[in-house]
Write a protein that holds these residues in place. Structure first.
Motif, PDB file in Angstrom:
ATOM      1  N   ALA A 296     -31.184  10.487  22.890  1.00 16.06           N
ATOM      2  CA  ALA A 296     -32.434  10.914  23.524  1.00 16.06           C
ATOM      3  C   ALA A 296     -32.655  10.249  24.872  1.00 16.06           C
ATOM      4  O   ALA A 296     -33.183  10.871  25.808  1.00 16.06           O
ATOM      5  N   ARG A 297     -32.251   8.997  25.007  1.00 17.93           N
ATOM      6  CA  ARG A 297     -32.571   8.221  26.209  1.00 17.93           C
ATOM      7  C   ARG A 297     -31.442   8.212  27.235  1.00 17.93           C
ATOM      8  O   ARG A 297     -31.675   7.895  28.400  1.00 17.93           O
TER       9      ARG A 297
ATOM     10  N   ASP B 115     -29.639   8.355  17.413  1.00 13.36           N
ATOM     11  CA  ASP B 115     -30.682   9.276  17.885  1.00 13.36           C
ATOM     12  C   ASP B 115     -31.308   8.787  19.185  1.00 13.36           C
ATOM     13  O   ASP B 115     -31.535   9.573  20.116  1.00 13.36           O
ATOM     14  N   GLU B 116     -31.592   7.492  19.263  1.00 11.59           N
ATOM     15  CA  GLU B 116     -32.235   6.947  20.449  1.00 11.59           C
ATOM     16  C   GLU B 116     -31.289   6.939  21.650  1.00 11.59           C
ATOM     17  O   GLU B 116     -31.693   7.192  22.785  1.00 11.59           O
TER      18      GLU B 116
END
Length: 264
Positions: free
Chosen positions: A224-225, A220-221
């Motif tokens: 997102a990033r 997820d990170e």
């Protein structure tokens, strides 16, 4: 000198060519040596099992098992490179090259242990190699891009952070993401100080685990990033990253859209 290792087979395909380009780009950015690991039909003349990886001599070049297309690609680069045979298992390879960074493909259901697909746990734990896993569709590696460090405060995360310093020094941006499941042994701010002492400027970010799986948090990170690559420790014991073994490790490495720098 840092040694970048890349296993290849005698077949030529886009994924293998892309993986070799990644290895070349890492070696170029870090002024490192590159060693191609191939399956050969003869022993290296005068090979020293306990010494550093040998370069192909002019006599050996005529018999080099490195595919011609890859040899041309390597020759056109500005790096120093050589090759060794994989005489048996990865234990023999480690005896020849010592430690280094292994650029490898994620595991597949038909992996045969050569051509880039390796036993992740064996390379990380038994042979103490750092590893850069290359997604199948990746054709380049932006060493000077955005690096995301997944930090859980464990000893293994510290080892990964220390091992990745040469790469982090050339990154244009480093984000240290503190992932808190309530068991942080070393805080992210302390890790920032360790990086600063080694000439790496990083920013600190924070996320609460909240019962999510380790692989889900990481994926997820990353999504997102949008980093160019991620750095993390693997196979530790006391915290959430211990779940990066077995099926969860497999899930993360198989599905990460960016390269992963792993160290035990």
């Amino acid at each position: 000198m840092l040694n970048i290792l890349v296993p290849v087979s005698d077949r030529s395909d886009d994924e293998q060519n892309g993986r070799v380009r990644v290895a070349i780009e890492i070696a170029t950015a870090l002024t490192a040596r590159l060693t191609v690991i191939v399956e050969g039909q003869f022993a290296l003349a005068g090979g020293d099992w306990s010494g550093p990886p040998p370069c192909a001599t002019p006599q050996q070049e005529a018999f080099s098992p490195v595919p011609e297309q890859l040899a041309d690609l390597l020759d056109r680069s500005a790096i120093r490179w050589g090759w060794i045979e994989r005489p048996g298992g990865w234990r023999e390879v480690s005896q020849q090259v010592g430690t280094g960074w292994l650029v490898a493909a994620p595991p597949t259901d038909t992996a045969d242990g050569i051509g880039g697909a390796v036993d992740i746990e064996e390379a990380l734990i038994q042979h103490r190699l750092a590893m850069v896993t290359v997604p199948p569709n990746l054709r380049s590696f932006e060493a000077r891009g955005h690096a995301l460090v997944l930090w859980d405060g464990s000893r293994e995360a510290g080892h990964a952070l220390a091992a990745a310093v040469p790469l982090l020094r050339v990154a244009s941006r480093v984000t240290l993401l503190e992932i808190d499941d309530g068991s942080l042994a070393t805080l992210g701010c302390q890790a920032l100080d360790l990086l600063a002492a080694r000439g790496v400027a990083a920013t600190l970010s924070y996320v609460k685990a909240g019962g999510r799986s380790a692989a889900r948090i990481a994926l997820d990170e990353i999504a997102a990033r949008g980093p160019d690559y991620a750095v993390m420790g693997a196979f530790d014991r006391p915290s959430w990253m211990q779940r990066l073994s077995g099926k969860v490790t497999d899930e993360l490495i198989r599905h990460s859209p960016v390269p992963l720098f792993l160290k035990h």
